[in-house]
Design a protein around this motif. Structure first.
Motif, PDB file in Angstrom:
ATOM      1  N   TYR A  65       0.797  -1.222   0.000  1.00 29.74           N
ATOM      2  CA  TYR A  65       0.000   0.000   0.000  1.00 29.74           C
ATOM      3  C   TYR A  65       0.832   1.275   0.000  1.00 29.74           C
ATOM      4  O   TYR A  65       0.282   2.374  -0.017  1.00 29.74           O
ATOM      5  CB  TYR A  65      -0.960  -0.006   1.196  1.00 29.74           C
ATOM      6  N   ALA A  66       2.145   1.130  -0.011  1.00 35.02           N
ATOM      7  CA  ALA A  66       3.031   2.293  -0.021  1.00 35.02           C
ATOM      8  C   ALA A  66       3.063   2.913  -1.420  1.00 35.02           C
ATOM      9  O   ALA A  66       2.849   2.234  -2.426  1.00 35.02           O
ATOM     10  CB  ALA A  66       4.439   1.883   0.394  1.00 35.02           C
ATOM     11  N   ALA A  67       3.355   4.200  -1.467  1.00 34.07           N
ATOM     12  CA  ALA A  67       3.559   4.883  -2.743  1.00 34.07           C
ATOM     13  C   ALA A  67       4.849   4.361  -3.380  1.00 34.07           C
ATOM     14  O   ALA A  67       5.632   3.653  -2.742  1.00 34.07           O
ATOM     15  CB  ALA A  67       3.622   6.386  -2.511  1.00 34.07           C
ATOM     16  N   ALA A  68       5.078   4.715  -4.613  1.00 34.24           N
ATOM     17  CA  ALA A  68       6.223   4.194  -5.369  1.00 34.24           C
ATOM     18  C   ALA A  68       7.573   4.524  -4.731  1.00 34.24           C
ATOM     19  O   ALA A  68       8.454   3.662  -4.658  1.00 34.24           O
ATOM     20  CB  ALA A  68       6.181   4.718  -6.801  1.00 34.24           C
ATOM     21  N   GLU A  69       7.748   5.743  -4.262  1.00 35.60           N
ATOM     22  CA  GLU A  69       9.055   6.142  -3.736  1.00 35.60           C
ATOM     23  C   GLU A  69       9.513   5.292  -2.546  1.00 35.60           C
ATOM     24  O   GLU A  69      10.639   4.786  -2.557  1.00 35.60           O
ATOM     25  CB  GLU A  69       9.043   7.625  -3.378  1.00 35.60           C
TER      26      GLU A  69
END
Length: 91
Positions: A65-69
């Protein structure tokens, strides 16, 4: 009331209003209780490296669920894999 609910079950965040999902203190309580609560967190917090690190420390699958970065951050990925080896597929 919401703070107490997420202390008992981090995923209770899914019923919280949008502005509460962006409240760093509240959301930190939620992901420390259950890293998978990251799914219900405001996008800007899902992009925050330190915040995501807290979530994957509790449950490696939170990397999903984390963003790409943060998913490209070596330390974040290693912590996620320490918690749950198959989390590597979300890196």
């Amino acid at each position: 009331l919401v703070l107490e609910a997420v202390r008992q079950n981090g995923e209770a965040l899914y019923v919280a209003a949008a502005e509460l999902r962006a409240d760093r203190e509240l959301v930190l309580e939620a992901v420390q209780q259950n890293g998978l609560a990251l799914e219900f967190v405001a996008p800007e917090l899902r992009a925050d490296r330190d915040f995501v690190l807290e979530a994957v420390h509790q449950n490696g699958l939170a990397l999903k669920y984390a963003a790409a970065e943060p998913r490209d951050d070596r330390e974040v990925v290693l912590e996620a894999v320490r918690q749950f080896g198959l989390a590597l597929r979300f890196a």
